[in-house]
Design an enzyme around this catalytic site. Sequence first.
Site, short mmCIF file in Angstrom:
data_model
loop_
_atom_site.label_atom_id
_atom_site.label_comp_id
_atom_site.label_asym_id
_atom_site.label_seq_id
_atom_site.Cartn_x
_atom_site.Cartn_y
_atom_site.Cartn_z
N PRO A 9 58.88 -53.67 -2.18
CG PRO A 9 57.87 -54.00 -0.11
CD PRO A 9 59.05 -54.41 -0.93
CG ASN A 10 54.72 -49.65 -1.37
OD1 ASN A 10 53.64 -49.79 -1.94
ND2 ASN A 10 54.92 -50.05 -0.12
NE ARG A 17 56.69 -45.34 -1.22
CZ ARG A 17 57.61 -46.10 -0.67
NH1 ARG A 17 58.58 -46.62 -1.41
NH2 ARG A 17 57.57 -46.37 0.60
CE1 TYR A 22 61.64 -43.68 0.33
CE2 TYR A 22 59.32 -43.07 0.19
CZ TYR A 22 60.36 -43.70 0.85
OH TYR A 22 60.13 -44.34 2.04
CG ASN A 71 65.44 -50.08 -1.47
OD1 ASN A 71 64.99 -50.37 -0.36
ND2 ASN A 71 65.31 -48.88 -2.01
CB ALA A 74 58.01 -51.59 4.05
CD GLU A 95 69.95 -52.58 4.79
OE1 GLU A 95 70.80 -53.15 5.50
OE2 GLU A 95 68.97 -51.99 5.24
CG HIS A 97 67.51 -48.30 2.72
ND1 HIS A 97 66.36 -49.04 2.61
CD2 HIS A 97 68.35 -49.03 3.48
CE1 HIS A 97 66.49 -50.14 3.30
NE2 HIS A 97 67.69 -50.18 3.84
CB SER A 99 64.90 -42.05 2.49
OG SER A 99 64.49 -43.29 3.04
NE ARG A 104 61.83 -41.66 5.78
CZ ARG A 104 61.16 -42.44 4.92
NH1 ARG A 104 61.82 -43.32 4.18
NH2 ARG A 104 59.86 -42.34 4.81
C1 DQA Z 1 63.29 -47.30 1.59
C2 DQA Z 1 63.15 -46.93 3.07
C3 DQA Z 1 62.11 -47.81 3.73
O1 DQA Z 1 61.98 -47.48 5.11
C4 DQA Z 1 60.76 -47.62 3.07
O2 DQA Z 1 59.79 -48.49 3.64
C5 DQA Z 1 60.81 -47.76 1.60
C6 DQA Z 1 61.96 -47.24 0.86
C7 DQA Z 1 64.25 -46.33 0.85
O3 DQA Z 1 64.71 -46.71 -0.23
O4 DQA Z 1 64.50 -45.23 1.33
O5 DQA Z 1 59.85 -48.21 0.97
O6 DQA Z 1 63.84 -48.60 1.50
#
Ligand code: DQA
Length: 143
Positions: A9-10, A17, A22, A71, A74, A95, A97, A99, A104
């Site tokens: 998501p997102n 964003r 990011y 990825n 959240a 997995e 990410h 960031s 964080r």
């Molecule tokens: C994320 C890190 C997550 O904590 C966050 O909710 C995201 C992006 C990343 O790619 O850094 O939406 O997965």
Amino acid sequence: MKALIIHGPNLNMLGKREPEIYGTLSLNDINKRIRSTAAELGLKVSIVQSNSESEIIDAIQEGGYDVLIINPAAYTHTSIAIRDAISSAGVPAIEVHLSNIHKREEFRRKSFVAEVSTGQISGFGPESYILALIAAKKIISER
Ligand code: DQA
């Protein structure tokens, strides 16, 4: 050899964003890089983005791939359902990410997905996906 790449998501909002966290590349830009690296490595890829937990689980359950690169965004920190889907898939999972989730907020340090993944790549921006493809190639070649 086929990799399924899932963006949670997102991540469809990448580029707009929180660019300070990011980066400025769009998801489309990142997917182009993923496709060209995969071609160089001789990997087939299928790429899915969804904001919905159930669609992510459906994509994992569909099968037909040798390695999963995910990825979960959240959902990393909340979803036992995605964790269970990965665990049931019977293929190695990586997995990813953008960031560094360990640098964080405290709530991002917990990953339900880490427990069922071969490894985690976190903090290298779009390169995290490239590193995951290299790892994926190695994992499936050694199987
Ligand atoms: C994320 C890190 C997550 O904590 C966050 O909710 C995201 C992006 C990343 O790619 O850094 O939406 O997965």
